[in-house]
Design a protein around this motif. Structure first.
Motif, PDB file in Angstrom:
ATOM      1  N   PHE A  23      35.349  36.811  47.292  1.00 47.95           N
ATOM      2  CA  PHE A  23      34.756  36.359  46.043  1.00 47.95           C
ATOM      3  C   PHE A  23      33.410  35.656  46.230  1.00 47.95           C
ATOM      4  CE2 PHE A  23      39.316  36.550  44.707  1.00 47.95           C
ATOM      5  CZ  PHE A  23      39.155  37.574  43.787  1.00 47.95           C
ATOM      6  N   THR A  24      32.947  35.570  47.472  1.00 46.19           N
ATOM      7  CA  THR A  24      31.567  35.139  47.672  1.00 46.19           C
ATOM      8  C   THR A  24      30.607  36.302  47.456  1.00 46.19           C
ATOM      9  OG1 THR A  24      31.539  35.606  50.055  1.00 46.19           O
ATOM     10  CG2 THR A  24      32.280  33.406  49.372  1.00 46.19           C
ATOM     11  N   VAL A  27      32.778  40.366  42.228  1.00 43.36           N
ATOM     12  CA  VAL A  27      33.446  39.920  41.014  1.00 43.36           C
ATOM     13  C   VAL A  27      34.548  40.923  40.718  1.00 43.36           C
ATOM     14  CG1 VAL A  27      33.195  39.436  38.549  1.00 43.36           C
ATOM     15  CG2 VAL A  27      31.342  38.853  40.145  1.00 43.36           C
ATOM     16  N   PRO A 225      39.054  30.479  43.410  1.00 45.10           N
ATOM     17  CA  PRO A 225      38.282  31.425  42.583  1.00 45.10           C
ATOM     18  C   PRO A 225      38.451  31.100  41.096  1.00 45.10           C
ATOM     19  CG  PRO A 225      39.507  32.597  44.272  1.00 45.10           C
ATOM     20  CD  PRO A 225      39.991  31.179  44.309  1.00 45.10           C
ATOM     21  N   ILE A 259      29.633  34.611  34.954  1.00 43.64           N
ATOM     22  CA  ILE A 259      29.453  35.073  36.330  1.00 43.64           C
ATOM     23  C   ILE A 259      28.255  34.381  36.976  1.00 43.64           C
ATOM     24  CG2 ILE A 259      28.915  37.065  37.785  1.00 43.64           C
ATOM     25  CD1 ILE A 259      30.397  38.800  35.725  1.00 43.64           C
ATOM     26  N   ARG A 264      34.318  34.464  39.186  1.00 46.95           N
ATOM     27  CA  ARG A 264      34.432  35.613  40.089  1.00 46.95           C
ATOM     28  C   ARG A 264      35.560  36.566  39.709  1.00 46.95           C
ATOM     29  NH1 ARG A 264      30.080  34.626  40.484  1.00 46.95           N
ATOM     30  NH2 ARG A 264      28.850  33.950  42.265  1.00 46.95           N
ATOM     31  N   GLU A 282      26.210  41.724  39.771  1.00 42.04           N
ATOM     32  CA  GLU A 282      26.336  41.584  41.223  1.00 42.04           C
ATOM     33  C   GLU A 282      25.037  41.997  41.919  1.00 42.04           C
ATOM     34  OE1 GLU A 282      31.068  42.448  42.101  1.00 42.04           O
ATOM     35  OE2 GLU A 282      29.698  44.140  41.838  1.00 42.04           O
TER      36      GLU A 282
END
Length: 303
Positions: A23-24, A27, A225, A259, A264, A282
C-alpha cells in the motif's frame, strides 16, 4: 507528490487472502456486492444469489482487487436476524471463492457469529462498520487469519439516532480509531491485520463528511492502511444537489481527494470508472509507470 521507490513501510505490506498488496505503491479497489433488498444504491439489484455472484465476478474482470459482500445495510430499517444474514452472506462467499480463488473477499458485518461463518467460508476480511460493537468480534477475528476493517460509527446500526453532533469531528473520529486499534491488538489481532475507515456519512452529516475528506491525512498515519467508502453517499448528493444515479463524477472526485491524502483502499460501486481513476491517480503520484510512452518520444521529421 511522488512515492519514494526506496521507502517501504512494513506496516503497509499485506498478504490478504491469496493476494499481496504494497500500500505504499498501490491503491486497492474494493467492489460492493449487496445481498440486501434495501441497499441505498442498487435497491436490491444483486439480492438474488446468482446476481450477487455474477456482480462480484464482473467486478473482478473489470479490475477490482476484492469484493465486499454485505447482508445487512448500515442505515435504519427492519431488523435482520442472524440466521437471515448468514443465509445471505455465506452462500455468496462460498460461490465467489469457488469461482475466483485469487479474488479477495470481505464481508460487511458487525455480528461476530456471521464473521466466524464468513471467514470459515473463505472471507479474508471482516468489514466491521460498528468498530467492534459486538464484544465477541475481536476474539473471533483474532482466532482466524482474517484482516478487520475498524470503522468509526456512533451506536448500533439499523436504528434511529439523534442528529449527528461532534465538538471536533476529526479529533473524535481519530481518537475512536486509535482506541479500537488498541482494543483489537489487546484481543490478539496483530496490527498487521488492521485496516481503518473514518466512516463517511455513518452517523455524520454532510459537513462532517466533507471535513473528514479535507483532513483525510489525519487518518492515514495511524499505522494501518486507510480505507474510504465515499461512493454515491448522501454527502456527495447534498454537496452538488444530485440524486442517486447522478453522483458518479463527484464520487470519483471525492475518492481521488482521499487517495491524494493517503487513502489506499477505496470501496466503490462503479468499478470500470473507478479503476481508471485510481490507476491515473497512481500514475500522478508516481506509484506506477504509464502503460505506454509514445507522445513526443520520437523526433519530428520536417517534410
Amino acid at each position: 507528490m511522488t512515492v519514494d521507490a526506496g521507502t517501504v513501510d512494513a506496516g503497509m505490506l499485506r498478504r490478504i487472502g491469496a493476494r499481496e498488496f504494497d500500500f505504499t505503491r498501490q491503491v486497492a479497489v474494493m467492489a460492493v456486492v449487496n445481498r440486501t433488498p434495501d441497499s441505498f444504491y442498487d435497491r436490491g439489484a444483486t439480492f438474488a444469489l446468482d446476481r450477487a455472484v455474477d456482480s462480484a465476478l464482473r467486478a473482478a474482470d473489470l479490475g477490482a482487487d476484492w469484493v465486499d459482500v454485505g447482508g445487512v445495510p448500515f442505515g435504519r430499517g427492519p431488523a435482520v436476524s442472524v440466521g437471515e444474514e448468514l443465509d445471505r452472506v455465506v452462500p455468496a462467499v462460498d460461490a465467489i471463492a469457488a469461482a475466483r480463488a485469487d479474488l479477495v473477499i470481505s464481508v460487511d458485518t458487525n455480528n461476530a457469529e456471521v464473521a466466524a461463518a464468513a471467514t470459515a467460508a473463505g472471507a479474508a476480511i471482516i468489514n466491521d462498520t460498528s468498530g467492534l460493537g459486538d464484544p465477541c468480534m475481536a476474539e473471533v477475528v483474532a482466532g482466524s487469519d482474517a484482516h478487520i476493517v475498524l470503522t468509526h460509527s456512533v451506536g448500533p446500526p439499523r436504528v434511529e439516532k439523534p442528529a449527528a453532533h461532534f465538538d471536533d469531528v476529526i479529533a473524535e473520529v481519530r481518537g475512536f480509531l486509535v482506541e479500537r486499534m488498541a482494543r483489537a491488538e489487546a484481543a490478539g489481532i496483530p496490527r498487521s491485520r488492521l485496516i481503518v475507515d473514518p466512516g463517511h456519512d455513518l452517523d455524520k452529516n454532510t459537513q462532517h463528511s466533507l471535513e473528514i475528506t479535507r483532513c483525510i491525512a489525519e487518518f492515514a498515519d495511524l499505522g494501518a492502511p486507510l480505507l474510504v467508502a465515499v461512493s454515491n453517499k448522501d454527502f456527495i448528493g447534498e454537496s452538488i444537489d444530485r440524486p442517486q444515479g447522478e453522483r458518479l463524477a463527484a464520487s470519483l472526485a471525492a475518492m481521488t481527494a482521499c487517495i491524494l491524502g493517503g487513502a489506499r483502499i477505496v470501496r466503490m460501486h462503479d468499478i470500470a470508472e473507478t479503476v481508471d481513476a485510481v490507476r491515473m491517480t497512481e500514475a500522478i503520484l508516481g506509484m506506477r509507470q504509464p502503460a505506454r510512452l509514445e507522445h513526443n518520444t520520437h523526433p519530428t521529421h520536417n517534410v
